[in-house]
Every structure is written in C-alpha cells, then in structure tokens.
Design a protein around this motif. Structure first.
Motif, mmCIF file in Angstrom:
data_model
loop_
_atom_site.group_PDB
_atom_site.id
_atom_site.type_symbol
_atom_site.label_atom_id
_atom_site.label_comp_id
_atom_site.label_asym_id
_atom_site.label_seq_id
_atom_site.Cartn_x
_atom_site.Cartn_y
_atom_site.Cartn_z
ATOM 1 N N LYS A 123 44.206 -3.426 -32.546
ATOM 2 C CA LYS A 123 45.448 -3.910 -33.162
ATOM 3 C C LYS A 123 45.737 -3.137 -34.456
ATOM 4 N N THR A 124 44.694 -2.927 -35.250
ATOM 5 C CA THR A 124 44.867 -2.188 -36.512
ATOM 6 C C THR A 124 45.368 -0.770 -36.232
ATOM 7 N N GLY A 125 44.763 -0.136 -35.230
ATOM 8 C CA GLY A 125 45.197 1.215 -34.870
ATOM 9 C C GLY A 125 46.649 1.236 -34.437
ATOM 10 N N ALA A 126 47.058 0.248 -33.641
ATOM 11 C CA ALA A 126 48.441 0.184 -33.181
ATOM 12 C C ALA A 126 49.395 -0.048 -34.345
ATOM 13 N N LEU A 127 48.987 -0.917 -35.279
ATOM 14 C CA LEU A 127 49.841 -1.205 -36.442
ATOM 15 C C LEU A 127 50.022 0.026 -37.322
ATOM 16 N N GLU A 128 48.978 0.855 -37.394
ATOM 17 C CA GLU A 128 49.103 2.096 -38.157
ATOM 18 C C GLU A 128 50.178 2.995 -37.551
ATOM 19 N N VAL A 129 50.199 3.056 -36.224
ATOM 20 C CA VAL A 129 51.207 3.865 -35.539
ATOM 21 C C VAL A 129 52.598 3.279 -35.786
ATOM 22 N N VAL B 246 45.842 0.644 -26.580
ATOM 23 C CA VAL B 246 46.945 0.955 -25.663
ATOM 24 C C VAL B 246 47.806 -0.281 -25.425
ATOM 25 N N ARG B 247 47.148 -1.423 -25.174
ATOM 26 C CA ARG B 247 47.912 -2.657 -24.914
ATOM 27 C C ARG B 247 48.667 -3.100 -26.166
ATOM 28 N N TRP B 248 47.992 -3.049 -27.314
ATOM 29 C CA TRP B 248 48.642 -3.477 -28.556
ATOM 30 C C TRP B 248 49.829 -2.570 -28.886
ATOM 31 N N LEU B 249 49.650 -1.291 -28.659
ATOM 32 C CA LEU B 249 50.742 -0.360 -28.942
ATOM 33 C C LEU B 249 51.951 -0.690 -28.078
ATOM 34 N N GLY B 250 51.687 -1.011 -26.803
ATOM 35 C CA GLY B 250 52.780 -1.412 -25.923
ATOM 36 C C GLY B 250 53.464 -2.672 -26.406
ATOM 37 N N VAL B 251 52.653 -3.641 -26.872
ATOM 38 C CA VAL B 251 53.203 -4.904 -27.389
ATOM 39 C C VAL B 251 54.109 -4.651 -28.583
ATOM 40 N N TYR B 252 53.615 -3.902 -29.549
ATOM 41 C CA TYR B 252 54.371 -3.684 -30.775
ATOM 42 C C TYR B 252 55.598 -2.798 -30.549
ATOM 43 N N LEU B 253 55.482 -1.846 -29.635
ATOM 44 C CA LEU B 253 56.657 -1.033 -29.320
ATOM 45 C C LEU B 253 57.741 -1.889 -28.665
#
Length: 1634
Positions: A466-472, A558-565
């Motif tokens: 989740k942290t990695g996705a939030l950084e993106v 990957v899943r978190w990035l999809g969620v946040y996008l």
C-alpha cells in the motif's frame, strides 16, 4: 440456562424442534437437550473436541500441517490446532491461509469433470467438496453454494424392509432413521465449505473468492470469527476489487468500488432462536428472486454448522432506475448469523453504524435479562428500530422522525404481504432518518479496530504494498488529472501512435522507395529519440516495488495500485464517459436523417475530442506496462546505452504475466504489436519457466458480445469487463497446467488471448473498419491453436459480418500452411433446450459459412467451396449454444447457472480438442508472433507471410542433409581410393556398379536410419514431415550419382590402364633387369676392396651400357610443343592470319573481365538502316557472363583430360575449341550479334589456359613413361642397393630394399589420398564457414569481402558467385591448411602416414604369420600384396623378373621388410616438415575440390539484385529465396529512361507502387513481379522492413566504382539516402549476424 432456537435449520424437518451447537471461542459450550417443544435441560461439552490437535506456538505455520503418511492417508499434526472439518475437506495442508491463486487458477483434473445430468450425478466425496466448490465459484456458477454430500433415508438400522402386513398408521408414525454419512460424521453445511476454503485461502485468493461471490449476487463475509481463536477479522482487503453500479429513477448511473460506497445500512440480527428464518426475510427484502443470504431452506442446509456462528455478511441493494425497484437508492444490508447477545461485539459495532436496525425475536416475555438489555440498548439508539416478533400479530409504531420504532408481528402472516410491508417500513425509516448517516467500509476500518476487530489490511506485507502504491499516486497527483497520462506516460499516446503509423508506411511505399523508406526510418528514429529523453521517475517508482524479492509484497502493490488508480480517475472518467455516450446518442439520431449537416460535423468533432478526453482519464496498470514497453523499445535501439532500470522492464512484465496478470499483446489505441517488447518479455518468461509448450486459445466476436466475460467465467481469469469502453487490442494471460494432466494434454500452459470487438468503431463505416478487423482476425487466428468465434444474439446480419471476416482469416491461414481450428459460440440464444431449434440454427450457420467461404475464396483467389475445405470443422460438435448471461435483470441479477453449465461444456470441448495437439514452445511462439504481425502489416498477408519457424527448421534440415551427404561422399572417397588401388594392382579388369553399391551400402543404410530418426523423433517432426519424402529421394539421388561417378572414374582408369599396359609392363621389366644386373655386378665385386668412388665408376659403366642397349631397343617419347600444336588446331578452325594477329596483339587476354565489349559486337540496324539500339550495362554483363561460363566449361574439360597418363593429343584441343564455338553460337541477343573476333579471342584465351596446363601434364607423362627418363630418376636408388650388395648385405636385405623402393611412391600417393579426405573433413568440422548451411557460408563470404574491400572481388562475387565461391574455398583452405609456421596440412599428412604405416605393418605381420612354414618368399609377397590391395599399389608381378629365389626365410624377410619400411616411412614423414614439401599435384582429388562438390548448392540469382539463393540443396523444392536482398543498383538496375541506378531493395520494391519495365516495354507492377516471366516467378521475395546495413555500406563505399563499372550514376531517383553514409564497415559486418 435456557436453549435458543437457531436461524439455519434443516429443510428435512418441519417441526419447530431445533438443536443448536454454538461454537464459542474457547472452553465449553451449552448444548440444549430438546424433547418435543419442552426444554429438558442442557449438557456441557468441551468445545475443543471439535478440533484436531492442540494449539502450539512453536510450529505454527510449518509445512508439516496435514502431512500424509506412507499409505497416503492424512496424518494429524499436533503443531497447530486445526478444526476437524478442515481435515474432512482435505484442506489441512492449506490451513491457515496457504491456499493460493496458483493452486486455484490452473488446469487440473477438476477441469475435466464434465457436468452430468441431475439424474446421473454421483455423490460428491467429502475430500472433493472444497475444490469443486472453489472451481465452480471461480467460474461464476452460483450453485457452488449448494454442493452437498447426498445421503439416503433408510427404513431401519438393519436396512430391512418393513413387514408387508404392518399397520399403515404405525408405518406413518415410525420415524425414518437418518444417517449423515457412512463413517458417522455429520453432514457438512454448505456455508461451512465456503468458510473453510475462505480460512485456508491466502489474501489474494480470498479477494478473488469474494469478488466472484459478489458476481453471483451472494452476501459477502464482513466480520469473520477465527475458528481457532477469539479473533474477529474485518477482511477489508477482499472487497477492494468489487464495484457496484446502480441508477436512480430518471438519474444517471453510478459506479463505485464497494469500499468507497457511502450508503444507508440496515442491520439484521436475532435474539435467541426463532421459528422464522431471518435470512429468508432479508432475501425477500433485498432480492426476492435470489437467495443472497444462505438460509435454513437453502439447498443442502442442515442444523449443524461450525464456521457460521458470529459471522456477519453484507450485501448491497442496487436499484436499476426502474419504477418497480424495491428501493430508490443503494443500500447496504448486514446480517449477523447467530444470537446477537452471544456475539455482542459484532452487534454493538453494526447497530451503532446502522441507519436502521432490524431485530428478529419471539415474544419478549420469553427472553432473559440479557436479551431485554440488548433490546433496550437498540431502542435507546437515536435511529429507527424494527422489531420482528415471530409469535405476535399486527404492526405497531412508536416515536417519530429519526427515532421511530416499529413492531411487526409475523405470526399467521401472508408472506407476500409481509415482505411488501417490511420493504415499505424500511423505506420509510430510511426516508425519515438523517440520510447523512451512511455506512462505508473504508471509513469504518478504524472504528472496527477500536471494537477489537482485526483488519486484514494491517499485515506488514499489505501495508508495504500500500505504501509503495501511495508513493506512485503521490507522484501522479502533482498534475491535473486530465494531464497525468500525457505527463507521466509520454512514450505512448501520440508518439507511439505516430511511430506505429510510420512503421506501417514502410509496408506501403511509393515514389522513390528507398528515399521514402529512409525518411520514414529517420522519422521513426527521431520518435524513439524523443521517447528516450522522457523521465523515468514513474517507472522507477513502479519498478522499485515490482522488483521486490517478496512476492506477496509485489502482488499487494499491484492490487493497491489498481485500487488507487481506480479511485483517482473514477469520478472524472465517469463524468467524461457519460458525456461521450450522450454525444454519441445525439449523433446517432442525426445519422438517421441521412444528411451530413454542419451540426452533424460539429458533433462529430466534439465526439472525437470527448473520446480523446476519455483516453486521457483512462489510467490503469496496463497503461503503465505499455509505457514500460515503449521505453524499452526506444532504448533497445541503443542497447549499449541502455540503463539497468530499463533492462529490467521485461523481467517485471514477465513476472506479472507469470503471476496471472494479463499482458497487452496488441496495443488497442495504436493498433500495433510492440514486437521487440513482446519478444523480450517472452524471453524472460522462458528463462523463468523454461521453454514450455503452450496451447494458444483466442476469441473473436463483435463488440460487447461477452467475449471477456466468457473467458473469465471459463478459466477464472481477470480480463477487464465493462459495459462502457470495451477491450481494446489484444491481451494474453497464462494458465498453468498441473502435472497430473500434462501427459493427457501434452502442453504445459494455456495462453488465452482476449481481443477487442470487431466493428467496434461506431463513427466509421463498415468498409473502413474492415481492414482493421481483418488485421486483428488474421493475427489472432494465426497465433491461436483454437479460436472461439463468439456470436451474440440471433441477428443474421451480425452473424454474416463476423463470419465473413473469420472465413477470410482462416483462408489465409490455409494458404500459408497454418492449421488452426475453431469453435462457434452462439450466445444469448432463447429456448436453448429445443433440440429442433438447435439443429435449425446449425443448418443456418453451415449455410452461411459455406456462402461466405465461396465469396472469400473468390476474393483471396483460391479454390474452396465449403467451409470444411478450409478448416477441419464439425457442425455438430464445434458449435455451442449459450443461454443468456443473467438470470434476471442487472444489477441485482446473478449469472444464469445454465450459462455456467454451457461454459463448462465448452471448456471440456476445448480441452478435448487441445489434448494431444502439437503446440508451440514459448520460444517458437515468440517467433510466430513476429512472423504473423510482420505479414499482417503488409497489404497481402499470404504473399507477405514468412514462416520463420518453418524456415529455421528447414535450415537445420539443410545442415543435417549436408552431414548425411558428407558421410556418403566421404565413404565413397575411401571406396574410390580402394578401387583405384585394385585396378592398379590388377585385381579387377571390369567394374560393375553393383560392386560399388555393395561397398557403400552399409553407410547408405546408416544414413537412411539417421534420416528416419531425425524426421520422426525431432522436436519439430510435424513441420519436417512435409520435406521427408523429398529429402529421402534427394539422398537416394546423391547416393546413385556418387556410385555412377565412381563407376565412371574407375572405368576410365581401367581403359587408361589397358592403354598403358605395355608401357607399364616394360617399366617393370626394365626395373627388374636393372636390379638383376646390379646384383650380378655386385657379386663379382663383392670380395674386392673398393671405395665409393670405385663403386660409382663400376656402377656408372654398367648403367651406361644398359642405357645404350635400352635406347637401341626402345625409342624415347618425343617432347611435344603443345603451344604450336594448339595454334595449328586454331589455324584449322579459324583464319590463320587472324589467329596469329590476335595472339600477337595480346588483346584477347583482357576478354574475361572487360567492362565494355562494344568492340566485339555489331549493333542491329532498324528499318531505315540506322542503329536503333545502344549497348547498356545488362548487355555487357550478358557477354561477360557468356565468357566466364565458357571458360569454366573449358577448364572442366582440361581438368578431366588424362594427359599425365596418356600424353598430349590434338583431340583434346579440338574438343575445347568446339565447346567455345558451340557456346557462342547458342548465345542470342536482341540488340546485337557477336563478331567473329569475339570467338577467336575467346578461343585464344581458353587455349592459353590449356597450353599451360597440357604442357605441364605432358612433361609429367614423359617423366613417368619414357624408360630412359623414368629409370634415370631411379639411378640413385639402384646405386644405393648396389653399394649395399657390394658391402656384404644379404640378399634378403637387398631384395627388401628393392621391394620397399617399389612401394615408396605408392605409399606416398596413398598418404596424399587419405590426407585429401581428412583435410576436407577437418575444414567442414572446424572452419565455421563450411560447417553450417548455405546462408552461413554466404555470411562468411560477405565478411571476407568487406574486410578485403576489393571492388574487383565484389564484382566477381556479384556477377560470378560460383567462381568467387571456388576462390573463397581455395583461399580459406590455404589460410587454414597451408599458412603459418606449422601448417595444419603437415600434421594431417604425418597422421595419414602413421595410419598407412600401421596398415603396412599389419600386412607384414599377417604375411609372415601365414607363410611361416612355407619358406617361400613368393608366397609371402602374394599374401602381402593381398593384404594391401586396397591400400597401396603393389603386386607380385612388380618383382616377378627380379632374382630372389635364394631367399627362403620368410620370417627374417618379414623382419627386414618391417625395418626397411620403417626407414621409408621415416623418410616420408620427414618430408612433411615445411609447407614447401607439400606437393599439391599429388592429390588425385584435392581437398578444395572435395569441399566444392560437397558445399555446392543452388546458384540461381535474384533477377533484380543478383542475390544468390541460399538453399544448400541444388534443385531444391519450392521457390528460390534469400534472407536479405540488395539494392538493385548493385546488379546494374536503373530507372526507366534515365541513367540513374536504383537504390531500392527488392523487399521494399515489392510493396511499392513501382513497375518493372521488360525489354519489350511491357510493364508489370512490382507487387506482382512473378508475372514478369519464369525467371521472376521462381523467386519468393517477401516484403520485409528489417534492414541489413551491409549492402548499403557497400553502395556508399564503392559508389564511384559502381558508377564507373555500369556507366550510370546514383543521382535523381537513384540518389543514395543520406543515412546510408553513416553506416561503418563494422556496422555492415555486424549486420550479417542479425
């Protein structure tokens, strides 16, 4: 403590009697004992008895959980407390949370379990329940929740029938005994199966399960008690991929992730045990037609369960915007299983968060203080409360507004009215209560934690992801949302689309082809340069997480990035999409008026802009991966400058593909395949998985026909499914095949390719979308082993559209020898059970297929009347009819179970069709993708398709063919040597081909066996099969031709031997006479003391007298002035004065390589006596070619004449002159005739070669056959023997010396014969140019030419490749064998000498052994010659006249012979110390000639550029081809009516609009070059955008030389592109390896 009735009850008993087992968290539980309607009491049991094993902290999570014993049964493991039910369901080794998506998403035995009719279904076993449930759920069959183990009700414990005369009323009064299962275990509750799998699944599989449950319109686990601890979990992570869509009446539709939904929530709970099912009531409120919540009357429900107590489920009601919607807004419904009092934490949490609380109970009088306290607490909450009283009647209300309370009696109520009233009351409560009070999963996570609930997203790995996705996301949010894509993904979009368009333009060239092509390539390079300048910040942020060593962390990211996008772009996307479809609807209305007005054009432009806006705010993981692809492709053009971050991008994509994520194969926006990227990704996949076999399944269909949904349901995949903008391009996803079925299927992975819908562009006419659809259909059908043709509905027009496209695609596949198969899927067919209708549908489909086949065959210019002529197809088994997808109307409708059945049947059919099919490996799939896409880019797919896999297999066959023919040739060379020695030794006087056949037969049989093995056992046997019979035939032809050639040579030798017989006999006679004379003289001088000078004087006296006698007896062979003899022949054939004049002028010496032959021709005159023609480059080239071909033919005649054996003959020269005359007479030209001077000079040139060769050979003949000269050369040997005799040497030693002198020349010759074979074999084995196929040889020749930079050599190669080929072999042989300090040829000669010495020593040993007791040297000599008859030339006749009768000790003679021969071999070997000692004239067949014969292939040259066909097999099957063609100016081609040489390459010209102008002025389009005549039609020149820098460098490097040679210039249309001048020699040589 009283017992309470429970909610979920067995459907088999209709009495209110219930037994409840409350699975408390630890310790004991009270189990009520019920008798009729009276509670008798309760007993206390230890709840731990329902678990297996004791809890232990030490080994928790170890792999030892649920281990199996040696006999295969599962052992109990005490390392962790595992519920007994988990064991029964065969899940113990997955508990807890060890069942992964990899375990679930694969092809296994379950995939082959065909859906059986209800009447034939076999009872499921307990151990299969969980996996069958999971399989059905993941394929969206909502009946997964109804799986049960079927049991039978028997009449008694003994199973005996009741007595026939038993009283009927007593029979009715008897209770049927019920057994749950044979082993005494209770039957398993369906929800226990679901929750058991849930507890065993890891977080990603849980998420998939819950997503599929949502698709099935089932309630989802919201609060989940742990089966082995007091923990209660809020599995928030499992909701992250679920979206809900709803629409208010008259409003717009809304689509949100469920975690983001803020909606009123209605909480249902019960107090105690009641007779009414709470879940059933809830179902009637949320979805009367579907059991959203499992209840007591659901299929398979039983009274006992283990994992349901305390479980809270949630479901959302989503209105469809219709007037008959139950509620007008989205509402969440939560349902607590079990007693609200006993599950206080769940009740408190949900009742506080609820908008409306609903509690089900009996009369309040019957409840205890805790129950009353709970009711009072619910009452005190300032929100609506609805009390459902199971034992009361009527409806009451109290309070008002937000605090309204309802009491609804359930007793004796009409169920329909009750349900209607309950819905009405809930609606009223929701309206009266503050609508701002809503429930949100995301918003309540912290509150849930305050209640002691564990949130699954709090795990360390999940938070890291989740942290990695939030950084993106933080990086992205720096920009306006509509600009994010342009800012952070700049390499795609306009740049990539522009590059794609330019790339396609390379295949549709016009005008100055190479100039246009060069400009296009420069533009493409500039685009790539722009792409390389883009920032990598986003890619670095993404890849930092995707390259993590922790797989779970990577997947969470990957899943978190999809969620946040989704969250970031959803609102804007929804807004723009609605605008887009509104505008589209308006435009469609205007189109119906059939007038193109200004308003129409304006709206059309606005729609295009809206479409661009939609693209701008559509942002997902696939776009990030697409950007990776473009960054990688841009840097791949500068590999030496590629950074580590870029080089790892294919690894990242490969890992995503392997882990189950779809990978974009064709970019839908640019309609292009990023080949470099795809190939690199597949390379990395191959590195990870090995070169696995892959069965490719693709799907084709119209837009929104349910293709992605079908694939997802069939295999549990993750292809994007949306009612809005559909799939664009093509995506591929890997599915692993488990080991248990690999042998059955014969492949390791299933690769599923999902495609965009055909005719998906709404604004464009069908005519303009057809090329795009044809490209897509051709690409995916060619790629796939099986293509599903998806037809939605029963609209004949739509069917016709798709069938036409598909049939054309399959026709193309047939024409390029690809054999995919297909199945038709007819979706949304009403009344699917009607067999007659299905038969009628199949008949109609067959008719349409045949009609479209006939039409498409006409367009594709091939013969096919029926669809079955094109592809293997069975109308009965390859057509599948599907029921409608939804069981009802969305959004609340579940998937139709019939649809799921159809999916399963189709899946079975696919796997059955796939079983045993020859599949490509990953490495081969990569090549096939490139071949298909390259061909698709061209306008003519069939013409353009180049099957690289087939070509590479054929090239490998060429190498094998070379090895097989070399085995035959090498063996035949040994046989020829043996037969040659037999002839010389007089063993044979006539030769029959049968004898040679017998000699070579064993090798031929071995070669045939190797050939058969190669064609049957090779990994590419299926591809090779097409060439099997032809290759076998060719090997037979080589075999027969070798035998024929050997027989011819030996017969010629026999004739020669016969002609020289007298001469040879005389030479032997004279040698023997000399031996005897020197022997006699030595015996007279034996006792006299004489020094060497005296001995020499005596010997010379004897020698002079003998020569005098010899001259008197035998006249010497005259020396011949070959030059004068040749001139005499020429003078008799031509005018004498002309011959001598031309010879003296020496003009003829330059005829071979002249550039201008104008002096030799007479130009034909036109109608009025004027010359109408002038010679051009082609005319000069044709004359030069005639000269060089004639010279080669004459040289071959010279080479075959045995002048060294028979002496010079005028007949030889006459034959050469006749050959020249014949070739000149056969030459025809339209513009000119050849003068007589040409024939004279060509004859002089050829005869000049003959004079030099014949003079040398006649000298050899004289030296070998004139007795005086011949014996004079042996004087030293005879004096040596004479001296030994005088010195007291024994007769044995002297005779041995004599015999060895006889053998010396023969031994030397046999050493050279062996060396020729060995040297040629070593060159084939160790020199790279000669060890492969013809293409490999061509590469080395070109490398050699580039290094030398000699224009003359280049021109020889271009115009006379066979001559250059011969020169190259000779040159490389000299370099490899004859040059250096210690030339390799010397070592080979020494080795051959040692081998021959070994053979001779063995012959001596055998001869001595055989004649040991005979004491007869003559017998010894016979035996010795017999042993060596195939090795060296020697017979007893050679020493017949010598006096050696006094020698009778054969054993001693053998020893002396061995010693003497040792000296001979030492002398022979000592010669091979320096390259000057190598006598090339000693080779009967030189190693170079052997290599030339072995390596000669096809010599046909391209009529345009003169490139040589690279086929290793002369007279090969099929058309001529070459990997890379050259600029046509290399061969002198020029633009019509100009002096401009062409720089266009054949592969570019054939896709251009240029024309070929033939000599008769006839014009043929390059696109149809084969119509220009046979010499053009025999070539296959496929369009190819791939570039080889070599010939571009050559044109630039030798521009002036080429212009001078051809008398033309590279100007105007032939101007050399500027980019070519940047190519270095190094670049050119390196390009040969591509």
């Amino acid at each position: 403590m009283p017992g309470w009735k429970m909610d979920a009850q067995s459907p088999r008993r209709n009495t209110p009697d219930r037994t409840s087992v409350t699975a408390q968290r630890r310790g004991t539980a009270c189990v009520p004992v019920i008798d009729g309607n009276n509670i008798q009491g309760s007993v206390t049991v230890n709840i731990n008895n329902i678990y297996r094993g004791d809890r232990s902290t030490g080994a928790a999570g170890q792999d030892g959980v649920g281990m199996k014993s040696a006999d295969g049964t599962q052992k109990k493991d005490s390392s962790i407390k595992i519920p007994d039910l988990i064991y029964r369901l065969n899940l113990s080794h997955f508990y807890p949370s060890k069942l992964t998506t990899a375990d679930a998403f694969n092809i296994n035995r379950t995939s082959f379990q065909k859906e059986e009719p209800q009447s034939e279904k076999k009872p499921l076993k307990e151990k299969d329940l969980a996996f069958v449930y999971l399989h059905k759920l993941l394929t969206l069959d909502y009946r997964a929740r109804s799986l049960t183990i079927l049991n039978e009700c028997v009449t008694s414990k003994t199973g005996k029938r009741s007595a026939e005369n038993k009283d009927f009323y007593a029979f009715l009064n008897d209770e049927c005994e019920y057994t749950d299962s044979e082993d005494g275990n209770t039957q398993i509750h369906p929800m226990d199966v679901q929750m058991a799998v849930f507890h065993c699944a890891d977080s990603f599989l849980r998420q998939n399960m819950v997503t599929k449950l949502s698709s099935c319109q089932y309630a989802l686990p919201l609060l989940v008690p742990s089966p082995t601890s007091a923990d209660i979990e809020l599995p928030l992570w499992t909701f992250r991929q679920i979206k809900k869509t709803w629409k208010s009446v008259g409003g717009l539709s809304t689509s949100l992730p469920v975690c983001q939904i803020k909606a009123p929530m209605v909480f249902f709970c019960r107090l105690g045990s009641v007779s009414t099912s709470k879940s059933q009531l809830l179902n009637s409120v949320i979805n009367p037609k579907h059991d959203t919540f499992f209840h007591r009357d659901s299929p398979g429900s039983i009274k006992n369960h283990q994992f349901m107590e305390g479980l809270v489920e949630i479901a959302w009601y989503c209105p469809a915007g219709n007037t008959d919607d139950l509620f007008s807004e989205c509402i969440a419904f939560c349902n607590l299983h079990g007693d609200a009092v006993k599950n206080r934490a769940q009740t408190d949490f949900l009742s506080e968060q609820a908008t409306v609380n609903v509690v089900l109970m009996e009369n309040i009088k019957n409840h205890n203080d805790k129950d009353r306290e709970m009711v009072q607490k619910l009452h005190n909450l300032s929100k609506p409360l609805i009390c459902l009283m199971s034992e009361q009647k009527g409806t009451n209300t109290m309070g008002s507004g937000d605090n309204i309370k309802y009491k609804i009696g359930l007793r004796d109520r009409n169920q329909a009215e009750l349900h209607e009233e309950l819905i009405s009351v809930i609606s009223t409560c929701l309206q009266k209560y503050n609508s701002a009070h809503t429930f949100s999963l995301e918003a309540n996570r912290e509150l849930a934690k305050s209640f002691g609930f564990r949130v699954d997203e709090d795990s360390q790995e999940c938070q890291a992801g989740k942290t990695g996705a939030l950084e993106v996301i933080k990086l992205l949010k720096r920009e306006d949302i509509s600009q994010i894509k342009a800012k952070f993904l700049p390499c795609q979009g306009k740049l990539w689309q522009e590059w794609s368009n330019k790339n396609k333009e390379q295949y549709r060239l016009y005008g100055d082809v190479e100039q246009t092509k060069s400009k296009i390539q420069e533009h493409m390079k500039s685009i790539r340069n722009q792409q390389r300048k883009t920032s990598l910040d986003l890619m670095k942020a993404v890849c930092k997480n995707l390259t993590s060593k922790h797989i779970s962390k990577k997947m969470y990211f990957v899943r978190w990035l999809g969620v946040y996008l989704d969250v970031s772009f959803l609102e804007k996307l929804s807004e723009v999409t609605q605008q887009y479809y509104k505008q589209l609807a308006d435009l469609q209305l205007l189109k119906q008026k059939r007038k193109i007005t200004d308003d129409f054009r304006k709206k059309q432009e606005e729609l295009i802009k809206l479409s661009e806006k939609v693209d701008a705010v559509t942002f997902g993981l696939e776009h990030i991966v697409r950007e990776m692809a473009q960054i990688y492709e841009a840097w791949a053009e500068c590999p030496d400058k590629m950074t580590a971050e870029v080089s790892t991008l294919p690894v990242v994509a490969a890992d995503l593909l392997i882990s189950g994520h779809p990978l974009e194969l064709m970019d839908g926006d640019a309609a292009h395949v990023p080949l470099t990227w795809i190939q690199s990704v597949l390379d990395k996949v191959t590195e990870r998985l090995g070169d696995q076999r892959v069965f490719v399944l693709s799907v084709l269909g119209l837009q929104s026909s349910g293709k992605s949904t079908m694939l997802n349901a069939m295999f549990g995949l993750q292809f994007a499914v949306s009612a809005g903008r559909c799939t664009r391009g093509a995506f591929m996803q890997l599915i692993r095949v488990k080991e248990e079925v690999k042998e059955q299927l014969n492949f390791d992975f299933l690769l599923v390719v999902d495609t965009e819908g055909l005719q998906s562009l709404q604004l464009v006419s069908k005519q303009s979308t057809l090329p795009h659809d044809n490209e897509l259909a051709t690409f995916v059908t060619g790629l796939a082993d099986l293509t599903l043709i998806n037809i939605f509905g029963e609209n004949p027009a739509e069917m016709k559209d798709i069938i036409q496209i598909v049939v054309q695609a399959f026709l193309r596949m047939k024409k390029v020898k690809l054999t995919p198969s297909c199945m038709f899927v007819h979706q949304n067919v009403a009344d699917i059970s009607a067999g007659e209708k299905n038969m009628e549908g199949r008949s109609q489909l067959q008719k349409q297929l045949d009609e479209m086949t006939h039409l498409a065959a006409t367009q594709e210019v091939c013969s096919a009347e029926y669809f079955t002529d094109v592809i293997k197809f069975n109308i009965q088994t390859d057509v599948h009819y599907f029921a409608q997808l939804w069981e009802g109307n969305p959004p609340m409708a579940p998937l139709n179970p019939r649809y799921s059945e159809n999916i399963e049947n189709l899946k079975q059919a696919i796997l059955k069709a796939a079983a045993g099919k020859k599949c490509l490996k990953l490495s081969e799939l990569k090549v096939r993708i490139k071949d298909l896409w390259t061909a698709v880019l061209n306008e003519d797919f069939v013409f353009s398709f180049k099957n690289t896999l087939e070509i590479s297999v054929y090239r490998r066959l060429e190498v094998m063919y070379g090895n097989w023919t070399w085995e035959l040739r090498e063996n035949m060379l040994f046989i020829e040597n043996k037969l040659h020695n037999w002839v010389e030794n007089g063993k044979v006087v006539a030769i029959d081909q049968r004898l040679i056949h017998e000699e070579i037969n064993s090798t031929f049989c071995a070669v045939k066996n190797k050939t058969e093995k190669f064609f049957t056992e090779d990994k590419d046997a299926e591809i090779l099969s097409q060439w099997k019979s032809r290759t076998e035939q060719r090997i037979k032809v080589v075999h027969d031709s070798l035998i024929e050639a050997a027989a011819r040579k030996i017969n010629e030798l026999l004739k020669l031997k016969k002609a020289c017989k007298k001469l040879d006999e005389k030479k032997t006679q004279y040698e023997n006479e000399l031996f005897n004379r020197s022997k006699d003289l030595a015996s007279t001088l034996k006792d006299k003391a004489m020094n060497e000078l005296s001995l020499r004087r005596e010997f010379d006296s004897m020698w002079g007298k003998w020569l005098s006698d010899l001259r008197a007896e035998t006249p010497p062979i005259k020396d011949v002035n070959v030059e004068q003899e040749v001139m005499n022949i020429l003078s008799s054939s031509f005018e004498r004065r002309t011959i001598y004049f031309n010879r003296d002028s020496r003009h003829y010496k330059w005829i071979y390589n002249r550039r201008d032959y104008s002096d030799y021709v007479t130009v034909k005159k036109g109608m009025f006596g004027f010359s109408s023609h002038s010679l051009d480059t082609k005319d000069h080239d044709s004359i030069r070619k005639l000269v060089q071909q004639t010279v080669r033919e004459a040289e071959e005649i010279i080479r075959t004449k045995p002048v060294d054996r028979t002496g010079y003959s005028d007949a030889y020269t006459q034959e050469i002159v006749n050959c020249v005359k014949k070739r000149v007479a056969e030459f025809k030209a339209e513009k000119f005739t050849l003068k007589n001077e040409f024939t004279v000079d060509l004859s002089l040139f050829v005869c000049d070669i003959a004079v030099r060769k014949f003079t040398d050979l006649h000298k050899v003949f004289r030296e070998a056959n004139d007795p005086v000269i011949y014996l004079g050369n042996k004087k030293g040997d005879f004096f040596s023997m004479f001296k030994k005799q005088c010195g007291g040497a024994t007769a044995t030693a002297v005779f041995a010396d004599f015999v060895c002198n006889k053998l010396k020349s023969s031994i030397l010759q046999s050493v050279y014969d062996q060396t020729a074979i060995d040297a040629a074999g070593e060159m084939r084995a160790n020199f790279p140019a000669f060890s492969g196929n013809r293409s490999n040889l061509e590469k080395h020749i070109l490398q050699d030419l580039a290094e030398a930079e000699s224009f003359e050599r280049f021109i020889t190669y271009i115009k006379n490749p066979k001559i250059h080929f011969s020169d190259f072999i000779e040159t490389k042989f000299k370099e490899q064998m004859l040059e250096g300090r210690n030339p390799r040829i010397l070592e080979i000669l020494r080795n051959a000498a040692n081998m021959k010495q070994s053979s001779v020593s063995i012959a001596i040993q055998k001869a001595t052994q055989e004649t040991k007791y005979k004491k007869d040297v003559n017998e010894w000599l016979k035996r010795f010659s017999l042993e060596l008859e195939g090795e060296v030339i020697f017979t007893v006749n050679d020493v017949e006249g010598a006096h050696y009768q006094e020698i009778n000790d054969t054993d001693f003679f053998g020893q002396v012979m061995n010693k003497t021969l040792q000296s001979v071999f030492n002398e022979t070997t000592s010669r091979f110390t320096h390259k000057t000692s190598v006598r090339m004239d000693m080779f009967r067949q030189s190693p170079e000639d052997i290599l030339k014969h072995q390596l000669c292939g096809c010599w046909v040259q391209c009529p345009f550029c003169a490139a040589i066909c690279t086929n290793t097999i002369e007279g090969h099957d099929g058309k001529h081809s070459v990997p890379f063609h050259r600029p046509e100016g290399v061969n002198g081609w020029k633009w019509y009516k100009t002096e401009n040489l062409s720089v266009d390459t054949c592969t570019s010209s054939v896709v251009s609009d240029a024309q070929i102008v033939l000599p008769d002025e006839k014009r043929v389009p390059y696109r149809k070059y084969w119509e220009a005549g046979p010499e053009y039609a025999c070539w296959s020149i496929t369009p190819d955008a791939s570039e080889q820098a070599y010939w571009k460098w050559f044109v630039c490097r030798f521009q002036k030389d080429l212009e001078k040679h051809y008398g033309k210039t590279f100007k105007g249309k032939g101007e050399i592109p500027t980019a070519w001048s940047n190519i270095t020699k190094k670049n050119a040589i390196e390009s040969l390896d591509n």
